[in-house]
Design a protein around this motif. Structure first.
Motif, PDB file in Angstrom:
ATOM      1  N   ARG A 168       3.846   0.891   2.691  1.00 16.29           N
ATOM      2  CA  ARG A 168       3.870  -0.263   3.586  1.00 16.29           C
ATOM      3  C   ARG A 168       3.747  -1.525   2.748  1.00 16.29           C
ATOM      4  NH1 ARG A 168       5.589   3.105   6.099  1.00 16.29           N
ATOM      5  NH2 ARG A 168       4.843   4.046   8.013  1.00 16.29           N
ATOM      6  N   GLY A 191      -2.350   5.683   8.371  1.00 11.99           N
ATOM      7  CA  GLY A 191      -1.246   4.964   8.983  1.00 11.99           C
ATOM      8  C   GLY A 191      -1.450   4.771  10.472  1.00 11.99           C
ATOM      9  N   SER A 192      -0.844   3.732  10.998  1.00 11.27           N
ATOM     10  CA  SER A 192      -1.030   3.413  12.413  1.00 11.27           C
ATOM     11  C   SER A 192      -0.173   4.270  13.334  1.00 11.27           C
ATOM     12  CB  SER A 192      -0.729   1.936  12.663  1.00 11.27           C
ATOM     13  OG  SER A 192       0.590   1.635  12.238  1.00 11.27           O
ATOM     14  N   PHE A 200       3.498  -5.959   3.232  1.00 13.69           N
ATOM     15  CA  PHE A 200       3.279  -7.075   4.152  1.00 13.69           C
ATOM     16  C   PHE A 200       3.445  -8.380   3.386  1.00 13.69           C
ATOM     17  CE2 PHE A 200       0.707  -3.433   5.188  1.00 13.69           C
ATOM     18  CZ  PHE A 200       1.005  -3.204   6.524  1.00 13.69           C
ATOM     19  N   SER A 238       0.861  -1.174   0.000  1.00  8.87           N
ATOM     20  CA  SER A 238       0.000   0.000   0.000  1.00  8.87           C
ATOM     21  C   SER A 238       0.900   1.226   0.000  1.00  8.87           C
ATOM     22  CB  SER A 238      -0.915  -0.004   1.230  1.00  8.87           C
ATOM     23  OG  SER A 238      -1.817   1.079   1.170  1.00  8.87           O
ATOM     24  N   SER A 262      -2.816   0.287  -4.068  1.00  7.48           N
ATOM     25  CA  SER A 262      -2.331  -0.945  -3.462  1.00  7.48           C
ATOM     26  C   SER A 262      -2.077  -1.968  -4.555  1.00  7.48           C
ATOM     27  CB  SER A 262      -3.347  -1.499  -2.459  1.00  7.48           C
ATOM     28  OG  SER A 262      -3.534  -0.600  -1.392  1.00  7.48           O
ATOM     29  N   ASN A 264      -4.271   6.487  -1.738  1.00  5.81           N
ATOM     30  CA  ASN A 264      -3.242   5.465  -1.926  1.00  5.81           C
ATOM     31  C   ASN A 264      -3.601   4.605  -3.126  1.00  5.81           C
ATOM     32  OD1 ASN A 264      -1.699   6.048   0.401  1.00  5.81           O
ATOM     33  ND2 ASN A 264      -3.080   4.858   1.665  1.00  5.81           N
ATOM     34  N   ARG A 315      11.819  -0.895   0.465  1.00  6.49           N
ATOM     35  CA  ARG A 315      12.405  -0.166   1.605  1.00  6.49           C
ATOM     36  C   ARG A 315      13.186   1.054   1.129  1.00  6.49           C
ATOM     37  NH1 ARG A 315      13.094  -5.489   3.665  1.00  6.49           N
ATOM     38  NH2 ARG A 315      11.812  -5.752   5.520  1.00  6.49           N
ATOM     39  N   GLY A 331       4.585   7.700   2.508  1.00  5.14           N
ATOM     40  CA  GLY A 331       3.972   6.475   3.002  1.00  5.14           C
ATOM     41  C   GLY A 331       4.052   5.325   2.020  1.00  5.14           C
ATOM     42  N   ASP A 372      10.764   3.811   0.246  1.00  2.00           N
ATOM     43  CA  ASP A 372      10.190   4.406   1.452  1.00  2.00           C
ATOM     44  C   ASP A 372      11.203   5.294   2.171  1.00  2.00           C
ATOM     45  OD1 ASP A 372       8.077   4.771   3.390  1.00  2.00           O
ATOM     46  OD2 ASP A 372       9.185   3.422   4.702  1.00  2.00           O
TER      47      ASP A 372
END
Length: 97
Positions: free
Chosen positions: A87, A38-39, A89, A7, A57, A55, A75, A85, A78
């Motif tokens: 992310r 975001g968290s 997973f 995302s 995804s 966003n 990475r 932003g 980012d």
């Protein structure tokens, strides 16, 4: 096999697709407009008047040996612009057709 759910701010779209391509990962499904928050940090991406950014995804299924190269490229993207932003997973794929 692994699934990678990515995302990212729409500004990263070309870079993320290029990261997959450079990792020899051809297949993916893109969800062009996704919303979220975001968290920990960053602005919400809700496509609204108050929070207009959105966003995108991507879901890609790949061989286990492709995960590390893809994640390393993501990475790096980012780290260049952490406030936009991004992310990702990694999830196991138990079966597929």
């Amino acid at each position: 096999m692994k699934a990678i759910f990515i995302s990212f701010d729409q500004a990263h779209r070309e870079e993320v697709v290029e990261a997959l391509s450079r990792s020899l990962q051809r297949g993916y499904t893109m969800f062009p407009d996704t919303w979220g928050r975001g968290s920990k940090t960053g602005e919400p991406h809700l496509g609204s008047h108050a929070w207009p950014s959105t966003n995108s995804s991507i879901l890609t299924i790949c061989e286990d040996d492709r995960v590390a190269p893809i994640m390393n490229r993501l990475r790096a993207i980012d780290e260049e612009t952490p406030m936009l932003g991004l992310r990702a997973f990694v999830l196991p794929v138990e079966d597929m057709l």
